[in-house]
Design a protein around this motif. Sequence first.
Motif, mmCIF file in Angstrom:
data_model
loop_
_atom_site.group_PDB
_atom_site.id
_atom_site.type_symbol
_atom_site.label_atom_id
_atom_site.label_comp_id
_atom_site.label_asym_id
_atom_site.label_seq_id
_atom_site.Cartn_x
_atom_site.Cartn_y
_atom_site.Cartn_z
ATOM 1 N N LEU A 109 -25.731 -32.299 -18.012
ATOM 2 C CA LEU A 109 -27.019 -32.978 -17.953
ATOM 3 C C LEU A 109 -27.220 -33.931 -19.125
ATOM 4 O O LEU A 109 -27.878 -34.972 -18.981
ATOM 5 C CB LEU A 109 -28.139 -31.946 -17.920
ATOM 6 N N ALA A 110 -26.656 -33.588 -20.277
ATOM 7 C CA ALA A 110 -26.761 -34.486 -21.433
ATOM 8 C C ALA A 110 -26.030 -35.799 -21.160
ATOM 9 O O ALA A 110 -26.525 -36.887 -21.489
ATOM 10 C CB ALA A 110 -26.199 -33.807 -22.680
ATOM 11 N N ILE A 111 -24.846 -35.716 -20.555
ATOM 12 C CA ILE A 111 -24.102 -36.937 -20.222
ATOM 13 C C ILE A 111 -24.901 -37.786 -19.237
ATOM 14 O O ILE A 111 -25.003 -39.011 -19.375
ATOM 15 C CB ILE A 111 -22.720 -36.589 -19.647
ATOM 16 N N ALA A 112 -25.482 -37.126 -18.226
ATOM 17 C CA ALA A 112 -26.283 -37.864 -17.251
ATOM 18 C C ALA A 112 -27.495 -38.522 -17.913
ATOM 19 O O ALA A 112 -27.803 -39.694 -17.647
ATOM 20 C CB ALA A 112 -26.737 -36.916 -16.139
ATOM 21 N N ALA A 113 -28.179 -37.801 -18.793
ATOM 22 C CA ALA A 113 -29.359 -38.352 -19.461
ATOM 23 C C ALA A 113 -28.989 -39.525 -20.361
ATOM 24 O O ALA A 113 -29.661 -40.560 -20.370
ATOM 25 C CB ALA A 113 -30.056 -37.255 -20.267
ATOM 26 N N MET A 114 -27.905 -39.373 -21.133
ATOM 27 C CA MET A 114 -27.480 -40.469 -22.009
ATOM 28 C C MET A 114 -27.083 -41.693 -21.199
ATOM 29 O O MET A 114 -27.355 -42.840 -21.597
ATOM 30 C CB MET A 114 -26.319 -40.008 -22.896
ATOM 31 N N SER A 115 -26.414 -41.472 -20.071
ATOM 32 C CA SER A 115 -25.998 -42.604 -19.238
ATOM 33 C C SER A 115 -27.202 -43.336 -18.679
ATOM 34 O O SER A 115 -27.263 -44.567 -18.687
ATOM 35 C CB SER A 115 -25.094 -42.111 -18.099
ATOM 36 N N LEU A 116 -28.178 -42.591 -18.185
ATOM 37 C CA LEU A 116 -29.365 -43.209 -17.606
ATOM 38 C C LEU A 116 -30.186 -43.957 -18.653
ATOM 39 O O LEU A 116 -30.785 -44.993 -18.368
ATOM 40 C CB LEU A 116 -30.227 -42.143 -16.925
ATOM 41 N N LEU A 117 -30.212 -43.436 -19.865
ATOM 42 C CA LEU A 117 -31.007 -44.038 -20.936
ATOM 43 C C LEU A 117 -30.205 -44.987 -21.812
ATOM 44 O O LEU A 117 -30.684 -45.431 -22.851
ATOM 45 C CB LEU A 117 -31.631 -42.929 -21.798
ATOM 46 N N ARG A 118 -28.970 -45.309 -21.384
ATOM 47 C CA ARG A 118 -28.111 -46.280 -22.082
ATOM 48 C C ARG A 118 -27.883 -45.910 -23.543
ATOM 49 O O ARG A 118 -27.957 -46.747 -24.433
ATOM 50 C CB ARG A 118 -28.709 -47.690 -21.975
ATOM 51 N N CYS A 119 -27.636 -44.641 -23.780
ATOM 52 C CA CYS A 119 -27.349 -44.206 -25.151
ATOM 53 C C CYS A 119 -26.168 -43.234 -25.147
ATOM 54 O O CYS A 119 -26.184 -42.227 -25.874
ATOM 55 C CB CYS A 119 -28.581 -43.589 -25.807
ATOM 56 N N LEU A 120 -25.155 -43.534 -24.343
ATOM 57 C CA LEU A 120 -23.988 -42.654 -24.266
ATOM 58 C C LEU A 120 -23.286 -42.590 -25.621
ATOM 59 O O LEU A 120 -22.943 -43.617 -26.205
ATOM 60 C CB LEU A 120 -23.028 -43.158 -23.194
ATOM 61 N N HIS A 121 -23.092 -41.371 -26.104
ATOM 62 C CA HIS A 121 -22.541 -41.144 -27.438
ATOM 63 C C HIS A 121 -21.733 -39.852 -27.375
ATOM 64 O O HIS A 121 -22.305 -38.775 -27.101
ATOM 65 C CB HIS A 121 -23.689 -41.027 -28.447
ATOM 66 N N PRO A 122 -20.410 -39.894 -27.558
ATOM 67 C CA PRO A 122 -19.583 -38.689 -27.387
ATOM 68 C C PRO A 122 -20.068 -37.457 -28.148
ATOM 69 O O PRO A 122 -20.074 -36.354 -27.582
ATOM 70 C CB PRO A 122 -18.203 -39.152 -27.851
ATOM 71 N N PRO A 123 -20.480 -37.583 -29.421
ATOM 72 C CA PRO A 123 -20.984 -36.386 -30.099
ATOM 73 C C PRO A 123 -22.219 -35.783 -29.448
ATOM 74 O O PRO A 123 -22.616 -34.657 -29.787
ATOM 75 C CB PRO A 123 -21.310 -36.897 -31.511
ATOM 76 N N GLY A 124 -22.841 -36.512 -28.512
ATOM 77 C CA GLY A 124 -23.986 -35.947 -27.811
ATOM 78 C C GLY A 124 -23.626 -34.688 -27.040
ATOM 79 O O GLY A 124 -24.466 -33.792 -26.875
ATOM 80 N N GLY A 125 -22.375 -34.592 -26.567
ATOM 81 C CA GLY A 125 -21.954 -33.365 -25.900
ATOM 82 C C GLY A 125 -22.030 -32.172 -26.827
ATOM 83 O O GLY A 125 -22.467 -31.077 -26.430
ATOM 84 N N ALA A 126 -21.614 -32.375 -28.081
ATOM 85 C CA ALA A 126 -21.718 -31.295 -29.067
ATOM 86 C C ALA A 126 -23.171 -31.021 -29.436
ATOM 87 O O ALA A 126 -23.576 -29.862 -29.638
ATOM 88 C CB ALA A 126 -20.913 -31.666 -30.317
ATOM 89 N N ALA A 127 -23.980 -32.090 -29.500
ATOM 90 C CA ALA A 127 -25.397 -31.910 -29.816
ATOM 91 C C ALA A 127 -26.098 -31.078 -28.740
ATOM 92 O O ALA A 127 -27.003 -30.279 -29.034
ATOM 93 C CB ALA A 127 -26.079 -33.265 -29.965
ATOM 94 N N ALA A 128 -25.673 -31.249 -27.481
ATOM 95 C CA ALA A 128 -26.258 -30.449 -26.400
ATOM 96 C C ALA A 128 -25.963 -28.963 -26.609
ATOM 97 O O ALA A 128 -26.828 -28.103 -26.393
ATOM 98 C CB ALA A 128 -25.716 -30.920 -25.055
ATOM 99 N N LEU A 129 -24.734 -28.648 -27.026
ATOM 100 C CA LEU A 129 -24.374 -27.249 -27.277
ATOM 101 C C LEU A 129 -25.111 -26.704 -28.494
ATOM 102 O O LEU A 129 -25.526 -25.532 -28.513
ATOM 103 C CB LEU A 129 -22.866 -27.126 -27.461
ATOM 104 N N VAL A 130 -25.277 -27.549 -29.508
ATOM 105 C CA VAL A 130 -26.031 -27.113 -30.685
ATOM 106 C C VAL A 130 -27.469 -26.781 -30.292
ATOM 107 O O VAL A 130 -28.038 -25.761 -30.717
ATOM 108 C CB VAL A 130 -25.997 -28.204 -31.776
ATOM 109 N N GLY A 131 -28.074 -27.645 -29.482
ATOM 110 C CA GLY A 131 -29.427 -27.374 -29.018
ATOM 111 C C GLY A 131 -29.502 -26.113 -28.180
ATOM 112 O O GLY A 131 -30.466 -25.329 -28.283
ATOM 113 N N LEU A 132 -28.472 -25.883 -27.353
ATOM 114 C CA LEU A 132 -28.424 -24.681 -26.518
ATOM 115 C C LEU A 132 -28.368 -23.421 -27.377
ATOM 116 O O LEU A 132 -29.118 -22.455 -27.145
ATOM 117 C CB LEU A 132 -27.200 -24.765 -25.604
ATOM 118 N N PHE A 133 -27.471 -23.432 -28.382
ATOM 119 C CA PHE A 133 -27.307 -22.236 -29.214
ATOM 120 C C PHE A 133 -28.505 -22.001 -30.131
ATOM 121 O O PHE A 133 -28.789 -20.862 -30.530
ATOM 122 C CB PHE A 133 -26.030 -22.362 -30.050
ATOM 123 N N ALA A 134 -29.212 -23.111 -30.475
ATOM 124 C CA ALA A 134 -30.362 -22.961 -31.370
ATOM 125 C C ALA A 134 -31.635 -22.576 -30.619
ATOM 126 O O ALA A 134 -32.628 -22.161 -31.249
ATOM 127 C CB ALA A 134 -30.605 -24.272 -32.130
#
Length: 367
Positions: A109-134
Amino acid sequence: MSPLARFKLFRPILPGATLGQRLRASAGAFAGIGLTGLACALLAAQGPHGLWLVPPMGASAVLLFVVPSSPMSQPWPVVGGNAISALVGFTVGHVVGEPALAAGLAVGLAIAAMSLLRCLHPPGGAAALVGLFAAPSASLLFPLAPVGLNALLLVACAFAYHRLAGNPYPHRAAPPAVPPVETESRPSFNAQDVDAALDELGETFDITRDDLERLLRAIEKRALARAYHDLACRDLMTRDVISVGAEASRQVVAALLASHDLRSLPVIDSQRRLAGVIGPRELGGSGALAHELMAPAATTVPEAPALGLIAQFAGGHVHAVYVLDSERRLLGVVTEADWLAVLTRGLDIGAAGNPASHRHMAPTMPD
């Protein structure tokens, strides 16, 4: 060859990379991450010894300092990609209880959101997991602070670093060079061709479309320059040259210059050996016949590089260079108009090696 390129195992996979650039990128990442961590710790009132960084910032630093021209390294992808992905992961963590399913959903879902909002950033995948664990223990502000704040401060450090290093950041693609004139013998490409080729390949490249076109234009320009260097006088010369014999009268010479709109005429003997050149300036001298009026001619040989003639034309006094064989027989002429034809027609050189103007072309040889 750069020192790094001598060691195959350590050769960079990114085109254009040098050892010096990578060392500077390392220094920039060191300063950027250090300053970001320190600033965040102070803002969080944890003091200078507290570290308030999230792991995705390390990956973001690689992009910001190593490939700052990448579309994924620009300010909005870095800040928005990290913060939005952290928010997605944080939300999934509160909604989905199965860890494996939650992890997959968070990243997808993070990849989909970044793509739709034109802010695709590879570390965003890790940020999604960080948010999940936090999610179980962090506050609702976690995606903004520390994640968003980390990213914002890191971008500010990258901005300052690249400006001090003389590199423009954020990256803005320069307009592509003006395409050369397209001819049947050397077609060029346009923006629509670039788009069609990208669609045909069906792959994603980490370079903006404008940068890609600019790169292709630069390659095309270098190929064209190489072709100029390979161009010999025999390829450029006009072979059928209007000329006069040594005994031609002043009136005949003047009539030929006027009727063919020429700046000069070669004066040849019965064996077609070049004796000199005559033009309007020479007609002002004393004498009645061509051999009495003529001046020395600028000459070259067929195999000489045509590019070498530019210096003679640039002086302003030479408008035609005559191509001679080993016995000084006239083979052809290269004029300023011939070079202009090459530049405007894009090296449109025919099979006979004659792209040139018709200014000097005629079989007539008045005596």
